[in-house]
Every structure is written in structure tokens, then in C-alpha cells.
Design an enzyme around this catalytic site. Structure first.
Site, PDB file in Angstrom:
ATOM      1  N   LYS A   1     -15.587  -3.749   6.935  1.00 17.63           N
ATOM      2  CA  LYS A   1     -14.331  -4.285   6.397  1.00 17.63           C
ATOM      3  C   LYS A   1     -13.696  -5.240   7.408  1.00 17.63           C
ATOM      4  CE  LYS A   1     -10.652  -2.980   3.326  1.00 17.63           C
ATOM      5  NZ  LYS A   1      -9.839  -4.138   3.544  1.00 17.63           N
TER       6      LYS A   1
ATOM      7  N   ASN B   1     -11.997  -9.071   7.149  1.00 16.42           N
ATOM      8  CA  ASN B   1     -10.596  -9.353   7.500  1.00 16.42           C
ATOM      9  C   ASN B   1     -10.459 -10.220   8.746  1.00 16.42           C
ATOM     10  OD1 ASN B   1     -10.029  -6.013   6.507  1.00 16.42           O
ATOM     11  ND2 ASN B   1      -9.398  -7.795   5.334  1.00 16.42           N
TER      12      ASN B   1
ATOM     13  N   VAL C   1       0.837  -1.204   0.000  1.00 15.05           N
ATOM     14  CA  VAL C   1       0.000   0.000   0.000  1.00 15.05           C
ATOM     15  C   VAL C   1       0.875   1.257   0.000  1.00 15.05           C
ATOM     16  CG1 VAL C   1      -1.664   1.314   1.381  1.00 15.05           C
ATOM     17  CG2 VAL C   1      -1.959  -1.159   1.081  1.00 15.05           C
TER      18      VAL C   1
ATOM     19  N   ARG D   1       6.299 -14.536   7.203  1.00 14.45           N
ATOM     20  CA  ARG D   1       6.213 -13.255   7.917  1.00 14.45           C
ATOM     21  C   ARG D   1       5.216 -13.356   9.072  1.00 14.45           C
ATOM     22  NH1 ARG D   1       6.373 -11.245   2.272  1.00 14.45           N
ATOM     23  NH2 ARG D   1       4.110 -11.461   2.215  1.00 14.45           N
TER      24      ARG D   1
ATOM     25  N   LEU E   1       1.970 -12.478  11.375  1.00 13.44           N
ATOM     26  CA  LEU E   1       0.585 -12.373  10.917  1.00 13.44           C
ATOM     27  C   LEU E   1      -0.118 -11.163  11.529  1.00 13.44           C
ATOM     28  CD1 LEU E   1      -0.409 -16.139  11.227  1.00 13.44           C
ATOM     29  CD2 LEU E   1       0.599 -14.930   9.275  1.00 13.44           C
ATOM     30  N   GLU E   2      -0.920 -10.513  10.722  1.00 13.44           N
ATOM     31  CA  GLU E   2      -1.680  -9.338  11.174  1.00 13.44           C
ATOM     32  C   GLU E   2      -3.023  -9.838  11.734  1.00 13.44           C
ATOM     33  OE1 GLU E   2      -3.159  -6.708   8.041  1.00 13.44           O
ATOM     34  OE2 GLU E   2      -2.344  -4.994   9.131  1.00 13.44           O
TER      35      GLU E   2
ATOM     36  N   TRP F   1       8.449   6.364  14.176  1.00 13.43           N
ATOM     37  CA  TRP F   1       8.561   7.317  13.063  1.00 13.43           C
ATOM     38  C   TRP F   1       7.718   8.566  13.324  1.00 13.43           C
ATOM     39  CZ3 TRP F   1      12.088   7.429   9.456  1.00 13.43           C
ATOM     40  CH2 TRP F   1      12.734   6.240   9.095  1.00 13.43           C
TER      41      TRP F   1
HETATM   42  N1  LIG Z   1      -2.034  -4.793   0.152  1.00 13.24           N
HETATM   43  C1  LIG Z   1      -3.345  -4.623   0.009  1.00 13.24           C
HETATM   44  O1  LIG Z   1      -3.883  -4.825  -1.089  1.00 13.24           O
HETATM   45  C2  LIG Z   1      -4.215  -4.171   1.149  1.00 13.24           C
HETATM   46  C3  LIG Z   1      -5.588  -4.032   0.909  1.00 13.24           C
HETATM   47  C4  LIG Z   1      -6.392  -3.599   1.955  1.00 13.24           C
HETATM   48  C5  LIG Z   1      -5.853  -3.291   3.181  1.00 13.24           C
HETATM   49  N2  LIG Z   1      -4.513  -3.447   3.402  1.00 13.24           N
HETATM   50  C6  LIG Z   1      -3.990  -3.068   4.722  1.00 13.24           C
HETATM   51  O2  LIG Z   1      -3.035  -2.015   4.561  1.00 13.24           O
HETATM   52  C7  LIG Z   1      -2.000  -2.095   5.564  1.00 13.24           C
HETATM   53  C8  LIG Z   1      -0.639  -2.222   4.868  1.00 13.24           C
HETATM   54  O3  LIG Z   1      -0.655  -3.448   4.151  1.00 13.24           O
HETATM   55  P1  LIG Z   1       0.453  -3.852   3.080  1.00 13.24           P
HETATM   56  O4  LIG Z   1      -0.148  -4.932   2.265  1.00 13.24           O
HETATM   57  O5  LIG Z   1       0.980  -2.650   2.391  1.00 13.24           O
HETATM   58  O6  LIG Z   1       1.569  -4.457   4.063  1.00 13.24           O
HETATM   59  P2  LIG Z   1       3.106  -4.789   3.727  1.00 13.24           P
HETATM   60  O7  LIG Z   1       3.271  -4.971   2.254  1.00 13.24           O
HETATM   61  O8  LIG Z   1       3.500  -5.885   4.646  1.00 13.24           O
HETATM   62  O9  LIG Z   1       3.847  -3.430   4.128  1.00 13.24           O
HETATM   63  C9  LIG Z   1       4.217  -3.090   5.431  1.00 13.24           C
HETATM   64  C10 LIG Z   1       5.495  -2.307   5.302  1.00 13.24           C
HETATM   65  O10 LIG Z   1       5.864  -1.823   6.601  1.00 13.24           O
HETATM   66  C11 LIG Z   1       7.267  -1.928   6.653  1.00 13.24           C
HETATM   67  N3  LIG Z   1       7.851  -1.867   7.972  1.00 13.24           N
HETATM   68  C12 LIG Z   1       8.020  -2.857   8.891  1.00 13.24           C
HETATM   69  N4  LIG Z   1       8.709  -2.401   9.954  1.00 13.24           N
HETATM   70  C13 LIG Z   1       8.999  -1.110   9.686  1.00 13.24           C
HETATM   71  C14 LIG Z   1       9.713  -0.110  10.368  1.00 13.24           C
HETATM   72  N5  LIG Z   1      10.317  -0.340  11.535  1.00 13.24           N
HETATM   73  N6  LIG Z   1       9.824   1.106   9.798  1.00 13.24           N
HETATM   74  C15 LIG Z   1       9.275   1.359   8.608  1.00 13.24           C
HETATM   75  N7  LIG Z   1       8.603   0.454   7.877  1.00 13.24           N
HETATM   76  C16 LIG Z   1       8.458  -0.768   8.423  1.00 13.24           C
HETATM   77  C17 LIG Z   1       7.549  -3.261   5.994  1.00 13.24           C
HETATM   78  O11 LIG Z   1       8.945  -3.341   5.704  1.00 13.24           O
HETATM   79  P3  LIG Z   1       9.631  -4.590   4.981  1.00 13.24           P
HETATM   80  O12 LIG Z   1       9.338  -4.347   3.530  1.00 13.24           O
HETATM   81  O13 LIG Z   1      11.061  -4.445   5.325  1.00 13.24           O
HETATM   82  O14 LIG Z   1       8.950  -5.804   5.521  1.00 13.24           O
HETATM   83  C18 LIG Z   1       6.669  -3.149   4.784  1.00 13.24           C
HETATM   84  O15 LIG Z   1       7.321  -2.467   3.757  1.00 13.24           O
HETATM   85  C19 LIG Z   1      -2.360  -3.327   6.422  1.00 13.24           C
HETATM   86  O16 LIG Z   1      -3.123  -2.933   7.534  1.00 13.24           O
HETATM   87  C20 LIG Z   1      -3.234  -4.168   5.454  1.00 13.24           C
HETATM   88  O17 LIG Z   1      -4.119  -5.037   6.132  1.00 13.24           O
HETATM   89  C21 LIG Z   1      -3.679  -3.883   2.414  1.00 13.24           C
HETATM   90  C1  LIG Z   2     -11.002 -10.824   1.445  1.00 20.23           C
HETATM   91  C2  LIG Z   2      -9.518 -11.013   1.510  1.00 20.23           C
HETATM   92  C3  LIG Z   2      -9.231 -12.340   2.172  1.00 20.23           C
HETATM   93  C4  LIG Z   2      -9.021 -11.056   0.065  1.00 20.23           C
HETATM   94  O1  LIG Z   2      -9.458  -9.940  -0.655  1.00 20.23           O
HETATM   95  C5  LIG Z   2      -8.860  -9.875   2.279  1.00 20.23           C
HETATM   96  O2  LIG Z   2      -9.436  -9.828   3.554  1.00 20.23           O
HETATM   97  C6  LIG Z   2      -7.335  -9.917   2.429  1.00 20.23           C
HETATM   98  O3  LIG Z   2      -6.617 -10.451   1.578  1.00 20.23           O
HETATM   99  O4  LIG Z   2      -6.851  -9.349   3.405  1.00 20.23           O
END
Ligand SMILES: NC(=O)c1ccc[n+]([C@@H]2O[C@H](COP(=O)([O-])OP(=O)(O)OC[C@H]3O[C@@H](n4cnc5c(N)ncnc54)[C@H](OP(=O)(O)O)[C@@H]3O)[C@@H](O)[C@H]2O)c1
Ligand SMILES: CC(C)(CO)[C@@H](O)C(=O)[O-]
Length: 318
Positions: A184, A188, A18, A263, A265-266, A90
């Protein structure tokens, strides 16, 4: 007071899927973007984002030491929920009284992330309704499968909107953010642990026994949400199941992907938050509590590899 964002500098804490998606779009619109990444990681100087319109690469700055940053007017947070302490470290440095902090995360505890010196008017919870997948450390693929970023239609939300509009990812202000966040969270808190515990994709919720389990959990989550002020009628359970059924064939879950990659788990900020709030309201959520115990136990064990299984088998036979 915040002025319009123009091409103001922006800090992005958490350069994951994100964070990179937001950073690439804003950098592409001329904002100097500083990525704040995990200490000790190799710096990125550019990020590439792709979607159905093509691919674009934009230059970024990089920091991995909170002590070395200064306050920014615009701060985006996109760490996972269990990386809260890191994000806070941060924010202690990035935020002053002129800053606006946009927290793009799942869950319902966005405001609890920010340090005490930040006032509620400086925080904008944002629900992510697009899909972002990271490839390597500097590339992200974005799929628009929803309204984009859902924010509150309140004073902080209105201050954030001009900047978020510039991402082109879509911004959807809602008058009832509590209900939007709990809807949402229903997805999740239930789909993510069930896919991860069964090591199956979202299709596992089509299995009749797992579907019954999911429906029971969803009803528990909805009851807690209602106690928290969310408007979730009984039909919300079927609505959520229908939404999950409509996921593209082969869809996985972010938690399952994290597990398979070894990794953390959230789960605590999702199912854990539901159970904590249930206790606060004196509500019994036995099925969510049981599934929470299992997912916490799974998270406490390193992801099993073929080798670990072989070692365990050997120990059992000795
Ligand atoms: N991805 C999606 O499509 C999606 C959709 C809906 C909601 N979300 C929500 O959005 C949020 C972010 O998700 P994401 O998928 O982007 O997660 P992600 O890809 O795991 O990104 C988290 C980032 O935080 C970084 N991080 C960890 N420790 C840190 C520190 N000390 N300082 C700075 N950065 C640090 C990680 O670094 P590293 O790269 O070194 O691990 C990683 O780059 C979550 O709450 C998720 O549930 C995501
Ligand atoms: C619905 C879901 C499992 C996939 O879009 C979502 O909750 C996810 O990946 O976090």
C-alpha cells in the site's frame, strides 16, 4: 483481558473521512461513540454515512479537550500521519492497560504513534482499503473498492476483529502484514506526490515520462521494503502500476485534494518514511529523495491562490 465488544463504548480520534465512516457504522450498531476532534471545533452530535445501500444517521458524543476524557476499552485512531502529536495527546488520556488501540492509517509507522505506556499487544495497525470522502464536517460517503480493513492475523488483530466486523466495512486478516503495508505504501508514496506536484489526477501516471518516473520510484520503494522484510518481487512495480491504471476514470488523490483545499500534506509518514528507512539500510533512493524534497517544499508554502500569484508577479516587476 478484552471481552467481546458487545455494544461497548468506543472512542474515535480524528473525526475525518475514515473516522466518521467507522464512527457512523459503530454508532449505528448501538455502540456509544465519542468523537475526539480538533480543539476549538464546533461539537458534532450526529454523523451521517452513505454508501450504495443508502444513508444512515447516528448520534455521537463529542470531545475536543484531551484533558477531559477518560480511558476507553476500544480506541480507534484515524488522524492523518502528520497529526501524530495531536493523536498522541489523546492517547495519553484515552488508553489504560485494558485498552486496545486500532490505528487506521496509511504508512508503516502505526506502532510508533502510541505512547510508551501502551504495550505492542495493545496496538492494531489497520490498512484502510475502502474509500471515504467527507462532505462538510458530519457527513461521509463510503465506497467499497477493496477488502475493507486489512489487519495482522496475530493476537492483537484477533482481539480487534469482532469490533471491526461490526462496522460492516469488511475485515481482512493477513499473516504477512509487513508486505501488505509496503504494497500500500508503494501506491501512496508515489501516486500521491506525483499527482500533487503535477496538479493532475491519477491519469497523469499514464503520461510516458511520468510513468517512467513512477516506475523508478516504485522500484526504489520496493527495494527498501524488501530490506524491511516485505516480500516484494520485481513484478510488484508493474502490479502497482496496473492497480493504479484500474482506478475509476477521473480519480484524484487524497494528497491532491488536501493541497487544493489548502491543508497540510501527508508526505512525511509516506515518502519520508521510505527515505528514512532507506538511510537506515544504507540504500540509495535518489529519485524518491528528490521528489520528497519537492513535496516538502510545496507543503511549506501556502496553497497559491490567484491573488498570491498576482502579488508575486507584482513583486517581481517592482
Ligand atoms: N479517506 C480515505 O478514503 C482513506 C483511504 C485509505 C487510507 N486513508 C488513510 O487514513 C488516515 C485518515 O485519513 P482521512 O482521509 O480520514 O483524513 P482526514 O479526513 O483528513 O481526517 C483527519 C481527521 O483528524 C482530525 N484532527 C486533526 N487534528 C486533530 C486533533 N488535534 N485532535 C483530534 N482530531 C484531529 C482532523 O480534524 P479537522 O476535521 O478539524 O481537520 C480530521 O477530522 C490517513 O492516514 C489516510 O492516508 C484514508
Ligand atoms: C491511489 C490513490 C492516489 C487514489 O486511490 C490513493 O493513494 C490516495 O488517494 O491516497
Amino acid at each position: 483481558m478484552l471481552s467481546t465488544p458487545g455494544t461497548d463504548p468506543v472512542a474515535v480520534v480524528g473525526p475525518g473521512a475514515v473516522g466518521l465512516a467507522l464512527a457512523a457504522r459503530l454508532a449505528g450498531r448501538g455502540h456509544p461513540v465519542t468523537l475526539c476532534g480538533r480543539p476549538g471545533t464546533v461539537p458534532l452530535s450526529a454523523v451521517t454515512s452513505s454508501d450504495e445501500h443508502g444513508m444512515r444517521t447516528a448520534d455521537v458524543e463529542w470531545h475536543s479537550e484531551p484533558a477531559r476524557v477518560h480511558p476507553f476499552r476500544w480506541v480507534l485512531v484515524a488522524t492523518k500521519l502528520h497529526q501524530r502529536d495531536a493523536a498522541r495527546a489523546w492517547l495519553e488520556r484515552l488508553v489504560d492497560s485494558h485498552s486496545l488501540v486500532i490505528v487506521a492509517q496509511n504508512g508503516i509507522e502505526h506502532r510508533e504513534l502510541v505512547p510508551p505506556h501502551v504495550t505492542p499487544r495493545q496496538v492494531v495497525p489497520a490498512l484502510v482499503h475502502f474509500h471515504a470522502e467527507r462532505h462538510g464536517r458530519d457527513r461521509v460517503e463510503v465506497r467499497q473498492d477493496g477488502p475493507g480493513l486489512v489487519i495482522g492475523d496475530d493476537a492483537p488483530g484477533r482481539r480487534a476483529r469482532p469490533l471491526l466486523d461490526r462496522t460492516g466495512l469488511g475485515v481482512c486478516p493477513v499473516s504477512d502484514f509487513t508486505t501488505a503495508a509496503w504494497r500500500k505504501l508503494m501506491v501512496n508514496a508515489v501516486a500521491n506526490p506525483l499527482t500533487t506536484l503535477t496538479c493532475r489526477r491519477v491519469e497523469v501516471l499514464g503520461d510516458p515520462a511520468v510513468r517512467d518516473l513512477a516506475a523508478t520510484m516504485l522500484a526504489e520503494v520496493a527495494a527498501v521494503g524488501r530490506a524491511e522484510g516485505a516480500r516484494l518481487p520485481a513484478a510488484a512495480v508493474d502490479d502497482v502500476l496496473a492497480w493504479i491504471d484500474a482506478r475509476p476514470a477521473g480519480a484524484g488523490s487524497s494528497m491532491l485534494a488536501d493541497r487544493l483545499a489548502g491543508r497540510r500534506l501527508e508526505y512525511d509518514g509516506l515518502l519520508g518514511a521510505v527515505v528514512r528507512r532507506a538511510h537506515r539500510h544504507g540504500l540509495a533512493v535518489p529519485v524518491c529523495t528528490a521528489v520528497l524534497a519537492l513535496i516538502a517544499a510545496l507543503d511549506a508554502a501556502p496553497a497559491a491562490t490567484h491573488d498570491t500569484f498576482e502579488n508575486q508577479e507584482q513583486q517581481w516587476h517592482e
